[in-house]
Write an enzyme that holds these catalytic residues in place. Structure first.
Site, short mmCIF file in Angstrom:
data_model
loop_
_atom_site.label_atom_id
_atom_site.label_comp_id
_atom_site.label_asym_id
_atom_site.label_seq_id
_atom_site.Cartn_x
_atom_site.Cartn_y
_atom_site.Cartn_z
CG HIS A 1 63.42 33.90 -4.71
ND1 HIS A 1 63.97 34.10 -5.95
CD2 HIS A 1 63.48 35.11 -4.10
CE1 HIS A 1 64.32 35.35 -6.09
NE2 HIS A 1 64.04 35.99 -4.97
NE ARG B 1 46.53 28.64 -14.66
CZ ARG B 1 46.55 27.29 -14.72
NH1 ARG B 1 47.39 26.67 -15.54
NH2 ARG B 1 45.71 26.58 -13.98
N1 LIG Z 1 62.50 33.45 -10.33
C1 LIG Z 1 61.80 34.44 -10.96
C2 LIG Z 1 62.15 35.78 -10.85
N2 LIG Z 1 63.20 36.16 -10.10
C3 LIG Z 1 63.81 37.47 -10.17
C4 LIG Z 1 63.07 38.52 -9.33
O1 LIG Z 1 61.83 38.89 -9.94
C5 LIG Z 1 63.92 39.79 -9.21
O2 LIG Z 1 64.22 40.29 -10.50
C6 LIG Z 1 65.21 39.50 -8.46
O3 LIG Z 1 64.89 38.90 -7.22
C7 LIG Z 1 66.03 40.79 -8.22
O4 LIG Z 1 65.25 41.73 -7.54
N3 LIG Z 1 61.42 36.74 -11.46
C8 LIG Z 1 60.33 36.39 -12.24
O5 LIG Z 1 59.68 37.28 -12.83
N4 LIG Z 1 59.98 35.08 -12.36
C9 LIG Z 1 60.67 34.09 -11.74
O6 LIG Z 1 60.31 32.88 -11.89
C1 LIG Z 2 60.85 32.36 -8.25
C2 LIG Z 2 62.29 32.24 -8.41
O1 LIG Z 2 63.10 33.15 -8.16
C3 LIG Z 2 62.77 30.88 -8.72
O2 LIG Z 2 62.91 30.70 -10.12
C4 LIG Z 2 64.08 30.63 -8.04
O3 LIG Z 2 64.18 29.27 -7.96
P1 LIG Z 2 64.70 28.60 -6.61
O4 LIG Z 2 63.61 28.80 -5.57
O5 LIG Z 2 64.89 27.14 -6.98
O6 LIG Z 2 65.98 29.31 -6.23
#
Ligand SMILES: Nc1c(NC[C@H](O)[C@H](O)[C@H](O)CO)[nH]c(=O)[nH]c1=O
Ligand SMILES: CC(=O)[C@@H](O)COP(=O)(O)O
Length: 159
Positions: free
Chosen positions: A97, A136
């Protein structure tokens, strides 16, 4: 050169443009707020340190980093906005993801910048771990928000 060998808060500051009348939008993803808040504050503090007026720096939240592109489009099309700084932190999880988000945001922000002919800065951390993000966001490798802000200022000088 990785951030491990470059402090994100140390940069050249010669010949920066006057930004006293420039309006900035800081878009902040709510995900990983313990990281994005210090990133956003670093960006704001840097803009103010180099001449921006507090009244000209707006902080706008979006749900996640994926929404930064659409948020950037909303504000970049406003004539009064000089630059948009997109702040986020996408931490690698168990699936791919994070890869999809990171690629979408990098490309989306670039498209908006080119479409509206103004700086849209990629201030998004894409760490493997939470500790890498902390390092960071004001830690041992500096603050990516500082770097994003000085990048916006320098790009305005380019125009
Ligand atoms: N897993 C993280 C996300 N996930 C959410 C996505 O950015 C987005 O809001 C969702 O897929 C609905 O469109 N977002 C982050 O900023 N950081 C993460 O680690
Ligand atoms: C980048 C993301 O959305 C992440 O936090 C989701 O974690 P996962 O890949 O374990 O579902």
């Amino acid at each position: 050169m990785s951030s491990a060998h470059k402090n994100l808060s140390i940069f050249k500051t010669e010949n920066l443009p006057d930004i006293s009348d420039k309006k900035f939008v800081i878009l902040v993803a709510e995900w990983n707020e313990d990281i994005t808040e210090p990133l956003a504050q670093g960006a704001i503090d840097t803009l103010l340190a180099y001449g921006a007026k507090e009244a000209n720096v707006s902080k706008i939240y979006v749900p996640g980093s994926y929404e930064l592109s659409f948020g950037a489009q909303i504000y970049a099309q406003k004539e009064e906005v000089a630059a948009v700084i997109a702040i986020g932190c996408v931490i690698q999880g168990e699936t791919k993801h994070n890869d999809y988000i990171n690629h979408a945001v990098a490309g989306g922000l670039t498209d908006v910048s080119l479409k509206y002919n103004k700086p849209v800065i990629f201030g998004v951390l894409t760490p493997n771990t939470h500790q890498q993000a902390l390092d960071r966001a004001g830690g041992i490798h500096g603050n990516k928000g500082d770097e994003a802000a000085i990048t916006a200022i320098k790009m305005l000088g380019l125009k």
